[in-house]
Design a protein around this motif. Structure first.
Motif, PDB file in Angstrom:
ATOM      1  N   VAL A   7      -8.838  11.438   2.321  1.00 27.54           N
ATOM      2  CA  VAL A   7      -8.486  10.786   3.591  1.00 27.54           C
ATOM      3  C   VAL A   7      -7.094  11.177   4.076  1.00 27.54           C
ATOM      4  O   VAL A   7      -6.699  10.826   5.189  1.00 27.54           O
ATOM      5  N   VAL A   8      -6.318  11.856   3.231  1.00 22.95           N
ATOM      6  CA  VAL A   8      -4.952  12.187   3.640  1.00 22.95           C
ATOM      7  C   VAL A   8      -4.902  13.626   4.150  1.00 22.95           C
ATOM      8  O   VAL A   8      -5.268  14.560   3.430  1.00 22.95           O
ATOM      9  N   TYR A   9      -4.462  13.747   5.410  1.00 26.33           N
ATOM     10  CA  TYR A   9      -4.371  15.058   6.050  1.00 26.33           C
ATOM     11  C   TYR A   9      -2.923  15.525   6.070  1.00 26.33           C
ATOM     12  O   TYR A   9      -2.024  14.711   6.030  1.00 26.33           O
ATOM     13  N   PRO A  10      -2.662  16.841   6.053  1.00 25.19           N
ATOM     14  CA  PRO A  10      -3.651  17.912   6.209  1.00 25.19           C
ATOM     15  C   PRO A  10      -4.357  18.345   4.922  1.00 25.19           C
ATOM     16  O   PRO A  10      -5.262  19.172   4.989  1.00 25.19           O
ATOM     17  N   ALA A  11      -4.016  17.776   3.753  1.00 34.90           N
ATOM     18  CA  ALA A  11      -4.650  18.262   2.524  1.00 34.90           C
ATOM     19  C   ALA A  11      -6.179  18.236   2.631  1.00 34.90           C
ATOM     20  O   ALA A  11      -6.859  19.209   2.259  1.00 34.90           O
ATOM     21  N   ALA A  12      -6.726  17.134   3.173  1.00 35.04           N
ATOM     22  CA  ALA A  12      -8.180  17.002   3.240  1.00 35.04           C
ATOM     23  C   ALA A  12      -8.818  18.043   4.163  1.00 35.04           C
ATOM     24  O   ALA A  12      -9.998  18.378   4.015  1.00 35.04           O
TER      25      ALA A  12
ATOM     26  N   ARG B  52       0.860  -1.178   0.000  1.00 39.77           N
ATOM     27  CA  ARG B  52       0.000   0.000   0.000  1.00 39.77           C
ATOM     28  C   ARG B  52       0.903   1.236   0.000  1.00 39.77           C
ATOM     29  O   ARG B  52       2.051   1.159   0.474  1.00 39.77           O
ATOM     30  N   PRO B  53       0.416   2.403  -0.512  1.00 41.66           N
ATOM     31  CA  PRO B  53       1.277   3.582  -0.581  1.00 41.66           C
ATOM     32  C   PRO B  53       1.850   4.001   0.777  1.00 41.66           C
ATOM     33  O   PRO B  53       2.994   4.414   0.872  1.00 41.66           O
ATOM     34  N   GLU B  54       1.064   3.809   1.835  1.00 41.13           N
ATOM     35  CA  GLU B  54       1.527   4.215   3.170  1.00 41.13           C
ATOM     36  C   GLU B  54       2.774   3.421   3.596  1.00 41.13           C
ATOM     37  O   GLU B  54       3.578   3.890   4.401  1.00 41.13           O
ATOM     38  N   GLU B  55       2.899   2.189   3.055  1.00 43.22           N
ATOM     39  CA  GLU B  55       4.040   1.344   3.448  1.00 43.22           C
ATOM     40  C   GLU B  55       5.332   1.770   2.768  1.00 43.22           C
ATOM     41  O   GLU B  55       6.423   1.435   3.230  1.00 43.22           O
ATOM     42  N   LEU B  56       5.212   2.493   1.638  1.00 41.07           N
ATOM     43  CA  LEU B  56       6.408   2.864   0.877  1.00 41.07           C
ATOM     44  C   LEU B  56       6.726   4.355   0.971  1.00 41.07           C
ATOM     45  O   LEU B  56       7.901   4.747   0.954  1.00 41.07           O
ATOM     46  N   ALA B  57       5.668   5.178   1.054  1.00 45.49           N
ATOM     47  CA  ALA B  57       5.876   6.632   1.025  1.00 45.49           C
ATOM     48  C   ALA B  57       6.129   7.154   2.429  1.00 45.49           C
ATOM     49  O   ALA B  57       5.377   7.981   2.960  1.00 45.49           O
ATOM     50  N   ASN B  58       7.169   6.674   3.057  1.00 45.62           N
ATOM     51  CA  ASN B  58       7.532   7.210   4.378  1.00 45.62           C
ATOM     52  C   ASN B  58       9.034   7.055   4.590  1.00 45.62           C
ATOM     53  O   ASN B  58       9.689   6.194   3.983  1.00 45.62           O
TER      54      ASN B  58
END
Ligand code: OAD
Length: 236
Positions: free
Chosen positions: A187-192, A42-48
């Motif tokens: 669902v992604v903050y703070p953009a949302a 998932r993107p959260e697993e790679l984009a950090n």
């Protein structure tokens, strides 16, 4: 659509927040749902930053995959419609969570790219930034002239957004009469949070998406369908 068109005709100040959905019809996969998975990650697993420090090669492989897809992509009618809209509204702000450059290729100027730019690289050692437009980098992970590791110039989970860009986005949300939320799962903050800030400040909120999202119950109008079809119709 008639209600939104009426608001659009009257508004002197419009802000737009786009997400991956606007580039989907150009062939750039969105992040969530099956389409967004790459090798089961998932993107959260790679984009950090932790994932990058643990395995920079793996993270760069993912970015190389996305770079090669984005390099092949062209703006679609949704991107062009927003560039056209900008020329008709006195105060128009385009805020994008996308790291591609399809809005710019369609003619949009001064796009507030709150999540950075996939073509930009930054050295973790000396801080040097530069643009590398090659679709996929031949050697990964890439290194700077100083020997430091280069990372993608994008914002990862847990990182701050670029301050001056974020301040402009906040200002646009606070002053918009109409706020369009286009092709984002929100669902992604703070953009949302911009959606809620605009709402509290009195803007009409209109969402355009192929499915309902977490914000759909709180908005003023929902336009169902793909951006590439709905946006040209709305602006016509
Ligand atoms: P998501 O993948 O979370 O959501 C894409 C949204 O677009 C979904 O709500 C889809 O229903 C919708 N969609 C898909 N195709 C569409 C179409 N043709 N027309 C209209 N809507 C369509 O992507 P984002 O919301 O952009 O962050 O994700 C936000 C952030 O999460 C991204 O900027 C990225 C990601 O991790 C970073 O990289 C920091």
């Amino acid at each position: 659509m008639e209600q939104t068109r009426a608001w659009l005709k009257q508004a002197r100040s419009v802000a737009v927040l786009t997400g991956a959905g606007i580039s989907a019809e150009s062939g750039v996969p969105t992040f969530r749902g099956k389409q967004g998975l790459w090798k089961q990650y998932r993107p959260e697993e790679l984009a950090n930053a932790d994932a990058f420090h643990r395995d920079p090669r793996l993270v760069w492989e993912w970015y190389n995959w996305r770079r090669s897809l984005i390099a092949k992509a062209h703006p679609n009618p949704g991107h062009y419609a927003l560039a056209d809209l900008a020329s008709r509204i006195p105060n128009f702000t385009l805020i994008s969570q996308n790291v591609d450059d399809l809005h710019e290729q369609a003619g949009s100027r001064d796009v507030l790219k709150v999540h950075g730019d996939i073509w930009q690289l930054r050295c973790l050692n000396c801080g040097r930034q530069h643009i590398d437009p090659r679709p996929a980098l031949p050697e990964i992970p890439p290194h700077c002239h100083c020997g430091g590791l280069l990372r993608p110039g994008v914002v990862w989970f847990g990182e701050e957004l670029p301050r001056h860009i974020w301040c402009k986005a906040l200002q646009a949300a606070r002053t918009a009469e109409l706020f369009l939320v286009i092709g984002t799962s929100a669902v992604v903050y703070p953009a949302a949070s911009l959606v809620h800030i605009a709402k509290r400040a009195g803007a009409h909120i209109v969402e355009l998406n192929i499915t309902e999202t977490v914000i759909t119950n709180d908005i003023d109008d929902f336009l169902a369908g793909p951006c590439g079809e709905i946006l040209p119709k709305l602006i016509a």
